[in-house]
Design a protein around this motif. Structure first.
Motif, PDB file in Angstrom:
ATOM      1  N   UNK A  43       0.823  -1.200   0.000  1.00 41.91           N
ATOM      2  CA  UNK A  43       0.000   0.000   0.000  1.00 41.91           C
ATOM      3  C   UNK A  43       0.861   1.256   0.000  1.00 41.91           C
ATOM      4  N   UNK A  44       1.951   1.242   0.775  1.00 43.95           N
ATOM      5  CA  UNK A  44       2.853   2.398   0.791  1.00 43.95           C
ATOM      6  C   UNK A  44       3.517   2.595  -0.574  1.00 43.95           C
ATOM      7  N   UNK A  45       3.919   1.495  -1.206  1.00 41.72           N
ATOM      8  CA  UNK A  45       4.531   1.601  -2.532  1.00 41.72           C
ATOM      9  C   UNK A  45       3.529   2.128  -3.554  1.00 41.72           C
ATOM     10  N   UNK A  46       2.285   1.674  -3.460  1.00 46.44           N
ATOM     11  CA  UNK A  46       1.245   2.167  -4.370  1.00 46.44           C
ATOM     12  C   UNK A  46       1.004   3.657  -4.162  1.00 46.44           C
ATOM     13  N   UNK A  47       0.915   4.073  -2.904  1.00 42.89           N
ATOM     14  CA  UNK A  47       0.698   5.484  -2.594  1.00 42.89           C
ATOM     15  C   UNK A  47       1.859   6.336  -3.116  1.00 42.89           C
ATOM     16  N   UNK A  48       3.085   5.860  -2.917  1.00 47.00           N
ATOM     17  CA  UNK A  48       4.261   6.599  -3.402  1.00 47.00           C
ATOM     18  C   UNK A  48       4.265   6.689  -4.925  1.00 47.00           C
ATOM     19  N   UNK A  49       3.867   5.616  -5.607  1.00 48.48           N
ATOM     20  CA  UNK A  49       3.849   5.666  -7.073  1.00 48.48           C
ATOM     21  C   UNK A  49       2.776   6.628  -7.585  1.00 48.48           C
ATOM     22  N   UNK A  50       1.637   6.687  -6.909  1.00 50.12           N
ATOM     23  CA  UNK A  50       0.595   7.643  -7.308  1.00 50.12           C
ATOM     24  C   UNK A  50       1.081   9.073  -7.086  1.00 50.12           C
ATOM     25  N   UNK A  51       1.731   9.320  -5.957  1.00 52.08           N
ATOM     26  CA  UNK A  51       2.285  10.660  -5.713  1.00 52.08           C
ATOM     27  C   UNK A  51       3.320  11.027  -6.771  1.00 52.08           C
ATOM     28  N   UNK A  52       4.146  10.070  -7.157  1.00 54.50           N
ATOM     29  CA  UNK A  52       5.142  10.333  -8.197  1.00 54.50           C
ATOM     30  C   UNK A  52       4.475  10.668  -9.521  1.00 54.50           C
ATOM     31  N   UNK A  53       3.420   9.927  -9.871  1.00 54.64           N
ATOM     32  CA  UNK A  53       2.724  10.205 -11.124  1.00 54.64           C
ATOM     33  C   UNK A  53       2.045  11.567 -11.115  1.00 54.64           C
ATOM     34  N   UNK A  54       1.618  12.013  -9.943  1.00 52.75           N
ATOM     35  CA  UNK A  54       1.022  13.348  -9.831  1.00 52.75           C
ATOM     36  C   UNK A  54       2.103  14.416  -9.884  1.00 52.75           C
ATOM     37  N   UNK A  55       3.236  14.160  -9.252  1.00 51.63           N
ATOM     38  CA  UNK A  55       4.319  15.139  -9.160  1.00 51.63           C
ATOM     39  C   UNK A  55       5.006  15.352 -10.498  1.00 51.63           C
ATOM     40  N   UNK A  56       5.185  14.285 -11.282  1.00 51.70           N
ATOM     41  CA  UNK A  56       5.943  14.363 -12.524  1.00 51.70           C
ATOM     42  C   UNK A  56       5.372  15.359 -13.531  1.00 51.70           C
ATOM     43  N   UNK A  57       4.076  15.360 -13.828  1.00 52.05           N
ATOM     44  CA  UNK A  57       3.562  16.367 -14.772  1.00 52.05           C
ATOM     45  C   UNK A  57       3.705  17.794 -14.240  1.00 52.05           C
ATOM     46  N   UNK A  58       3.629  17.973 -12.930  1.00 52.61           N
ATOM     47  CA  UNK A  58       3.807  19.298 -12.350  1.00 52.61           C
ATOM     48  C   UNK A  58       5.208  19.822 -12.600  1.00 52.61           C
ATOM     49  N   UNK A  59       6.198  18.945 -12.517  1.00 62.41           N
ATOM     50  CA  UNK A  59       7.580  19.354 -12.782  1.00 62.41           C
ATOM     51  C   UNK A  59       7.759  19.721 -14.252  1.00 62.41           C
ATOM     52  N   UNK A  60       7.116  18.970 -15.131  1.00 63.64           N
ATOM     53  CA  UNK A  60       7.228  19.270 -16.561  1.00 63.64           C
ATOM     54  C   UNK A  60       6.602  20.628 -16.860  1.00 63.64           C
ATOM     55  N   UNK A  61       5.487  20.926 -16.220  1.00 64.02           N
ATOM     56  CA  UNK A  61       4.846  22.228 -16.438  1.00 64.02           C
ATOM     57  C   UNK A  61       5.727  23.357 -15.925  1.00 64.02           C
ATOM     58  N   UNK A  62       6.333  23.165 -14.745  1.00 67.95           N
ATOM     59  CA  UNK A  62       7.198  24.214 -14.199  1.00 67.95           C
ATOM     60  C   UNK A  62       8.417  24.428 -15.064  1.00 67.95           C
ATOM     61  N   UNK A  63       9.014  23.349 -15.595  1.00 68.44           N
ATOM     62  CA  UNK A  63      10.193  23.532 -16.435  1.00 68.44           C
ATOM     63  C   UNK A  63       9.809  24.225 -17.740  1.00 68.44           C
ATOM     64  N   UNK A  64       8.595  23.947 -18.245  1.00 69.38           N
ATOM     65  CA  UNK A  64       8.118  24.650 -19.434  1.00 69.38           C
ATOM     66  C   UNK A  64       7.920  26.129 -19.165  1.00 69.38           C
ATOM     67  N   UNK A  65       7.394  26.456 -17.999  1.00 65.04           N
ATOM     68  CA  UNK A  65       7.224  27.859 -17.627  1.00 65.04           C
ATOM     69  C   UNK A  65       8.573  28.550 -17.492  1.00 65.04           C
ATOM     70  N   UNK A  66       9.541  27.829 -16.919  1.00 62.53           N
ATOM     71  CA  UNK A  66      10.878  28.413 -16.760  1.00 62.53           C
ATOM     72  C   UNK A  66      11.518  28.646 -18.126  1.00 62.53           C
ATOM     73  N   UNK A  67      11.319  27.698 -19.056  1.00 61.47           N
ATOM     74  CA  UNK A  67      11.885  27.862 -20.388  1.00 61.47           C
ATOM     75  C   UNK A  67      11.244  29.068 -21.079  1.00 61.47           C
ATOM     76  N   UNK A  68       9.938  29.225 -20.926  1.00 62.68           N
ATOM     77  CA  UNK A  68       9.272  30.391 -21.515  1.00 62.68           C
ATOM     78  C   UNK A  68       9.792  31.680 -20.896  1.00 62.68           C
ATOM     79  N   UNK A  69      10.041  31.648 -19.588  1.00 67.17           N
ATOM     80  CA  UNK A  69      10.564  32.829 -18.900  1.00 67.17           C
ATOM     81  C   UNK A  69      11.950  33.184 -19.437  1.00 67.17           C
ATOM     82  N   UNK A  70      12.814  32.174 -19.602  1.00 72.12           N
ATOM     83  CA  UNK A  70      14.163  32.448 -20.104  1.00 72.12           C
ATOM     84  C   UNK A  70      14.127  32.898 -21.559  1.00 72.12           C
ATOM     85  N   UNK A  71      13.197  32.349 -22.358  1.00 75.20           N
ATOM     86  CA  UNK A  71      13.075  32.788 -23.746  1.00 75.20           C
ATOM     87  C   UNK A  71      12.648  34.252 -23.811  1.00 75.20           C
TER      88      UNK A  71
END
Length: 107
Positions: A43-71
């Motif tokens: 159950x802990x491993x499942x919960x951690x994997x769900x959190x990772x799947x939620x966190x990963x797209x958020x990081x991609x969005x932030x890096x895209x925003x940072x790239x737009x900011x630097x551009x």
């Protein structure tokens, strides 16, 4: 993975754990405690994997925003000569941090 296959694999792992513990200790109490601990670990491993799947797209969005900011910063015009080295150094640090984060995710 379909839910039915997941349940069968989970059942197989928990039953094999229970049988192994029973043959090693000959104690039903130990079997129950170990099986519950194993299911809690799953159950802990499942919960951690769900959190990772939620966190990963958020990081991609932030890096895209940072790239737009630097551009947009580069479009504003060239930086003064004394700040050019600082900008290159900070982008190198950002790139190194992203590579380090990716390398930590790979097995």
């Amino acid at each position: 993975m379909p839910f039915r296959i997941f349940c069968r694999i989970l059942e197989l792992v928990l039953c094999s754990t229970a049988l192994t513990v029973y043959f090693a200790s000959h104690s039903l109490g130990t079997v129950v405690v170990t099986t519950l601990a194993c299911s809690l670990l799953f159950q802990l491993a499942y919960f951690a994997s769900v959190l990772f799947l939620i966190w990963r797209p958020g990081c991609a969005n932030r890096s895209g925003e940072m790239a737009e900011h630097f551009d947009s910063y580069k479009e504003a015009g060239p930086a003064p000569p004394h700040l050019d080295g600082v900008t290159n150094e900070s982008s190198d640090l950002l790139q190194r941090d992203q590579m380090l984060a990716i390398s930590l995710l790979l097995p």
